[in-house]
Design a protein around this motif. Structure first.
Motif, PDB file in Angstrom:
ATOM      1  N   MET A 128      -2.177  12.789  10.533  1.00 33.06           N
ATOM      2  CA  MET A 128      -1.747  11.385  10.468  1.00 33.06           C
ATOM      3  C   MET A 128      -0.365  11.225  11.116  1.00 33.06           C
ATOM      4  O   MET A 128      -0.115  10.279  11.876  1.00 33.06           O
TER       5      MET A 128
ATOM      6  N   ARG B  23       0.806  -1.232   0.000  1.00 32.95           N
ATOM      7  CA  ARG B  23       0.000   0.000   0.000  1.00 32.95           C
ATOM      8  C   ARG B  23       0.834   1.275   0.000  1.00 32.95           C
ATOM      9  O   ARG B  23       0.282   2.367   0.182  1.00 32.95           O
ATOM     10  N   ALA B  24       2.131   1.176  -0.137  1.00 28.85           N
ATOM     11  CA  ALA B  24       2.980   2.370  -0.105  1.00 28.85           C
ATOM     12  C   ALA B  24       2.456   3.399  -1.113  1.00 28.85           C
ATOM     13  O   ALA B  24       1.993   3.034  -2.190  1.00 28.85           O
ATOM     14  N   PRO B  25       2.492   4.683  -0.761  1.00 29.14           N
ATOM     15  CA  PRO B  25       1.757   5.677  -1.538  1.00 29.14           C
ATOM     16  C   PRO B  25       2.347   6.045  -2.897  1.00 29.14           C
ATOM     17  O   PRO B  25       1.660   6.651  -3.703  1.00 29.14           O
ATOM     18  N   ASN B  26       3.594   5.749  -3.163  1.00 31.91           N
ATOM     19  CA  ASN B  26       4.110   5.952  -4.521  1.00 31.91           C
ATOM     20  C   ASN B  26       5.262   4.982  -4.766  1.00 31.91           C
ATOM     21  O   ASN B  26       5.679   4.266  -3.848  1.00 31.91           O
TER      22      ASN B  26
ATOM     23  N   THR C  15       7.807  15.042   5.137  1.00 33.16           N
ATOM     24  CA  THR C  15       6.898  15.215   4.004  1.00 33.16           C
ATOM     25  C   THR C  15       5.461  15.318   4.499  1.00 33.16           C
ATOM     26  O   THR C  15       4.694  16.171   4.046  1.00 33.16           O
ATOM     27  N   LEU C  16       5.095  14.462   5.443  1.00 31.46           N
ATOM     28  CA  LEU C  16       3.720  14.490   5.969  1.00 31.46           C
ATOM     29  C   LEU C  16       3.468  15.781   6.753  1.00 31.46           C
ATOM     30  O   LEU C  16       2.416  16.407   6.631  1.00 31.46           O
TER      31      LEU C  16
ATOM     32  N   TRP D   7      -0.045   5.080   6.887  1.00 29.44           N
ATOM     33  CA  TRP D   7       1.253   5.236   6.233  1.00 29.44           C
ATOM     34  C   TRP D   7       2.233   5.974   7.152  1.00 29.44           C
ATOM     35  O   TRP D   7       3.434   5.708   7.158  1.00 29.44           O
TER      36      TRP D   7
ATOM     37  N   ARG E  88       8.512   5.437  -2.607  1.00 24.98           N
ATOM     38  CA  ARG E  88       8.332   4.987  -1.222  1.00 24.98           C
ATOM     39  C   ARG E  88       8.225   3.466  -1.149  1.00 24.98           C
ATOM     40  O   ARG E  88       8.676   2.851  -0.197  1.00 24.98           O
TER      41      ARG E  88
ATOM     42  N   GLN F  55      -2.613  14.916   6.374  1.00 32.33           N
ATOM     43  CA  GLN F  55      -1.314  14.246   6.480  1.00 32.33           C
ATOM     44  C   GLN F  55      -0.616  14.620   7.786  1.00 32.33           C
ATOM     45  O   GLN F  55       0.003  13.794   8.441  1.00 32.33           O
TER      46      GLN F  55
ATOM     47  N   THR G 169      -0.748  18.109   3.595  1.00 33.16           N
ATOM     48  CA  THR G 169      -2.109  18.591   3.845  1.00 33.16           C
ATOM     49  C   THR G 169      -2.430  18.474   5.343  1.00 33.16           C
ATOM     50  O   THR G 169      -1.732  17.756   6.061  1.00 33.16           O
TER      51      THR G 169
END
Ligand SMILES: [Fe+2]
Ligand SMILES: [Fe+2]
Ligand SMILES: [Fe+2]
Lengths: 257, 320
Positions: free
Chosen positions: B183, B59-62, B172-173, B119, B65, B180, B177
Motif C-alpha cells: 500500500m 476512516r483513519a485506522p485508529n 509504520t506501513l 490510507w 491517527r 501495508q 504487513t
C-alpha cells in the motif's frame, strides 16, 4: 466478595463505554464536516469541537482498557464492536444535515454534556472525577459556542430562523434520551459513581429553554421521546458510521497503523 | 526621471537592501498584482488541499491517527485564513478572491486534483506534498512582502510537523504487513511525479520567474527547488526500504546531486488546465460549501447588525 468486585467492574466498564461512545460518535459526525463548513472560521471551530470530543473519548476508552486489564487498547472498543454493543444516545448519530441541524444537535448535546460533566466532577470514582474536571473546560466552551450560534441563527434572518425552527422541531424528540437512565446508569453497584441523569435534567432544560427563547424559537411538545441508543438499539444511520469508522481495521485486521 | 520612475527606483533599492515592504508602503501596481495572484493561489491551495485528506478522516485506522489527521487538516484551514488575511492587506477582499476560485479564474496547486485511494495516501501526502510545500515556502519566509513573509514563518513550522507525521505513517506501513508495505509503495508510485510537478514548469518555460526573483518574492528557481526535493526524498525513500517510480534516478558524483527522469509535461498541463482526475469534484465541493453556507453568513451579518442597532437604542434610552 470477589464476585461483587468483578460485577462492579463490569458495570463500571459499561458505564465508561457509554460516555466514550457519545463523545466519539459526535466527534466522528463533526469530523465529516472538516473542509465543508459554511465559512473557514466555523470550519475550524467545528473541527475543534470534534478534536475535543474524540480526545475525550480516547481518555475514556483508555480507562475502559485499564478496567478490563486484559491487554485491550483504546482502539479495540471503537474499531472492533458491532452496532448492538454501542451505547451512545441516538442524538449524536443523526446526520449533520444543514448547518442549522448540526448546531441544534450540538447545542442539545452540550446542554446535556456540560451538566453531566459538572455532576461527574463529584463522582465517587476518582478517575471519572478527574476526567470530568479536565473535559468540562472544553464542554463549557462548546456550550457557549453552540448557544451563541443557536441565537445568531434563530434571531438572524427569516430564512435562518425557519431553518433553526425546522431543526428544533425535527430533533427535539432526541433530546430527552440523555436524561432517561439506562440499566447501567441505574445499576446499584455504581451508586455514587454514575451521574444520576434525572437530576441534571432540570438544569439542562433550563439552559435549553432560555437559549431557545432568546433565539425566538418555539419548543414543540414531545409526546414520545426517542430512545434505545443507550441499550444498543440504534438508528439505521449507525451501521454506516461504523462501516466508515472501522473500514481499514476490518479490511486489514491485526495490523499496526 | 518621472515621479513614478523615481518611486520605482526607491522601491527596488529598498528590496535590494532586503527591507520588508509593508501594506502602507508605496509599491508598483504589478508587484501588488503579482502578490495577490500568488498569495490567493496559495490560500486556495491550503483550503482545497483539505479535501483529499479530509476524505480519510472518518476512516483513519485508529484514534491517534484520526486526531493527528483532523488536526493537520485543521492546520491547513488556518494557513488558508492567514493567507486570505495577507491578501486583504493588498486591498482585495476575501469575497473577491473566493469568487475567483469559485468561477475557476484562480488556480490552486494541481496536486490536490489527484484522488486519495488508500490510507497510505495520507502518509504519502504528508511526506511528499507537505515536503514539497516546505521547500517552496521556506524561502518565502524571507519574501520582500512583510505580511506574506510573516505568515510563512508560522505556516512552515506547522508544515514540517505535517511532514514528520506523514513520514511516520509511511515508516509504520513500510515496517508492517506485506499488504501495508505494498500500500505504501503504491502510494509513492502515484504521488511521486505529481509532487515533483508542484515546483511548476521548467525554468525555461516559467513566465513569471524573472520579475519575481528581482522583487525577492521568489529566491530560487523551479528547477533548483525540484532538485532539492529529489535530493531530500531519495535517501528517505531508501530508509523506508521502498523505491521511487523513476528508473533514471541516480546519484551524480560530479554534480553532487541526483539525476532524475523527465516529468510528463502533458499530464502537468492537462491537470493545470482543469482536466485532472478530480478538478471538477474539488471545485464543486468548494462551491457547494460556499453556496450552502450563504444563509449562515447572511444570518451572522443580519444578527450582528441587529445587535448594533439594539446597542445604539439601548444607549439612547439610557441617556434619555
Ligand atoms: Fe499548509
Ligand atoms: Fe502551504
Ligand atoms: Fe501541511
Amino acid at each position: 466478595m470477589g464476585e461483587i468486585i468483578s460485577l462492579k467492574r463490569e458495570s463500571l466498564l459499561k458505564y465508561v463505554l457509554q460516555l466514550a461512545d457519545n463523545a466519539l460518535i459526535l466527534g466522528q459526525r463533526l469530523a465529516e464536516l472538516c473542509g465543508h463548513g459554511p465559512i473557514l472560521e466555523q470550519d475550524i471551530a467545528i473541527t475543534n469541537i470534534s478534536l475535543d470530543l474524540i480526545g475525550e473519548a480516547r481518555i475514556l476508552y483508555q480507562y475502559a482498557a485499564e478496567i478490563e486489564g486484559n491487554g485491550k487498547t483504546e482502539d479495540d472498543y471503537p474499531y472492533k464492536r458491532d452496532v448492538r454493543d454501542w451505547q451512545n444516545i441516538l442524538l449524536v448519530e443523526l446526520p449533520n444535515g444543514h448547518f442549522g441541524y448540526t448546531i441544534m444537535r450540538q447545542f442539545m448535546f452540550d446542554c446535556y454534556h456540560y451538566y453531566h460533566l459538572k455532576a461527574m466532577t463529584n463522582s465517587g470514582d476518582e478517575r471519572l472525577a478527574q476526567i470530568a474536571a479536565k473535559t468540562i473546560k472544553e464542554a463549557t466552551y462548546h456550550l457557549k459556542y453552540s448557544s451563541e450560534w443557536v441565537i445568531r441563527l434563530g434571531d438572524g434572518t427569516q430564512e435562518s430562523h425557519d431553518k433553526m425552527q425546522e431543526a428544533l422541531n425535527d430533533r427535539i424528540r432526541f433530546f430527552d434520551e440523555a436524561f432517561i437512565p439506562s440499566k447501567i446508569e441505574n445499576d446499584k453497584s455504581l451508586n455514587g459513581v454514575a451521574v444520576d441523569c434525572t437530576k441534571i435534567k432540570a438544569s439542562a432544560w433550563a439552559k435549553f429553554t432560555e437559549v431557545c427563547q432568546t433565539a425566538n424559537l418555539e419548543i414543540p411538545e414531545v409526546k414520545f421521546p426517542q430512545k434505545g441508543g443507550k441499550d444498543g438499539v440504534h438508528t439505521e444511520h449507525f451501521g454506516f458510521i461504523l462501516a466508515e469508522l472501522q473500514f481499514v481495521q476490518k479490511s486489514y485486521p491485526d495490523s499496526n497503523w | 526621471m518621472t515621479e513614478i520612475q523615481s518611486l520605482e527606483k526607491r522601491f527596488q533599492d529598498r528590496i535590494d537592501a532586503e527591507e520588508r515592504i509593508e501594506p502602507r508602503d508605496w509599491m508598483p501596481e504589478k508587484y501588488r498584482k503579482t502578490l495577490i495572484r500568488q498569495i490567493s493561489q496559495h490560500a486556495h491551495s491550503e483550503v482545497v488541499g483539505m479535501l483529499p485528506e479530509g476524505n480519510w478522516i472518518t476512516r483513519a485506522p485508529n484514534l491517534r491517527r484520526k486526531l493527528g489527521l483532523i488536526a493537520k487538516v485543521q492546520d491547513e484551514a488556518g494557513h488558508g485564513l492567514y493567507l486570505y488575511s495577507a491578501c486583504e492587506t493588498l486591498g482585495i477582499s476575501r469575497d473577491e478572491v473566493l469568487d475567483q476560485l469559485h468561477t475557476g479564474k484562480a488556480k490552486y496547486s494541481s496536486i490536490f486534483n489527484y484522488p486519495t485511494l488508500t490510507w497510505a495516501d495520507i502518509g504519502a501526502i504528508g511526506w511528499l506534498v507537505d515536503g514539497a510545500a516546505i521547500l517552496n515556502q521556506v524561502p518565502l519566509c524571507r519574501c520582500s512582502y512583510g505580511p506574506y513573509a510573516r505568515a510563512m514563518v508560522r505556516v512552515c513550522k506547522e508544515e514540517s510537523f505535517h511532514q514528520r507525521q506523514g513520514y511516520e505513517i509511511m515508516l509504520t506501513l513500510a515496517n508492517g504487513t506485506p499488504e501495508q508495505k505494498e500500500m505504501a509503495q503504491d502510494a509513492i508510485n502515484r504521488w511521486w511525479w505529481p509532487s515533483l510537478m508542484m515546483f511548476g514548469p521548467n525554468d525555461s518555460e516559467s513566465t513569471h520567474s524573472a520579475q519575481s526573483m528581482a522583487w525577492r518574492i521568489k529566491r530560487f528557481s523551479n528547477d533548483e527547488l525540484r532538485q532539492r526535493m529529489v535530493d531530500m526524498i531519495k535517501p528517505q525513500t531508501d530508509i523506508l526500504g521502498l523505491t521511487l517510480p523513476d528508473p533514471e534516478i541516480k546519484w551524480n558524483e560530479e554534480r553532487g546531486a541526483h539525476d532524475f527522469g523527465e516529468i510528463d509535461w502533458d499530464e502537468f498541463w492537462s491537470v493545470v488546465k482543469g482536466d485532472g482526475p478530480c478538478n471538477k469534484e474539488r471545485l464543486a465541493a468548494r462551491v457547494k460549501a460556499h453556496e450552502e453556507g450563504q444563509w449562515v453568513r447572511d444570518a451572522a451579518l443580519a444578527y450582528a447588525e441587529k445587535q448594533e442597532v439594539r446597542k445604539a437604542s439601548d444607549g439612547k434610552t439610557k441617556v434619555a
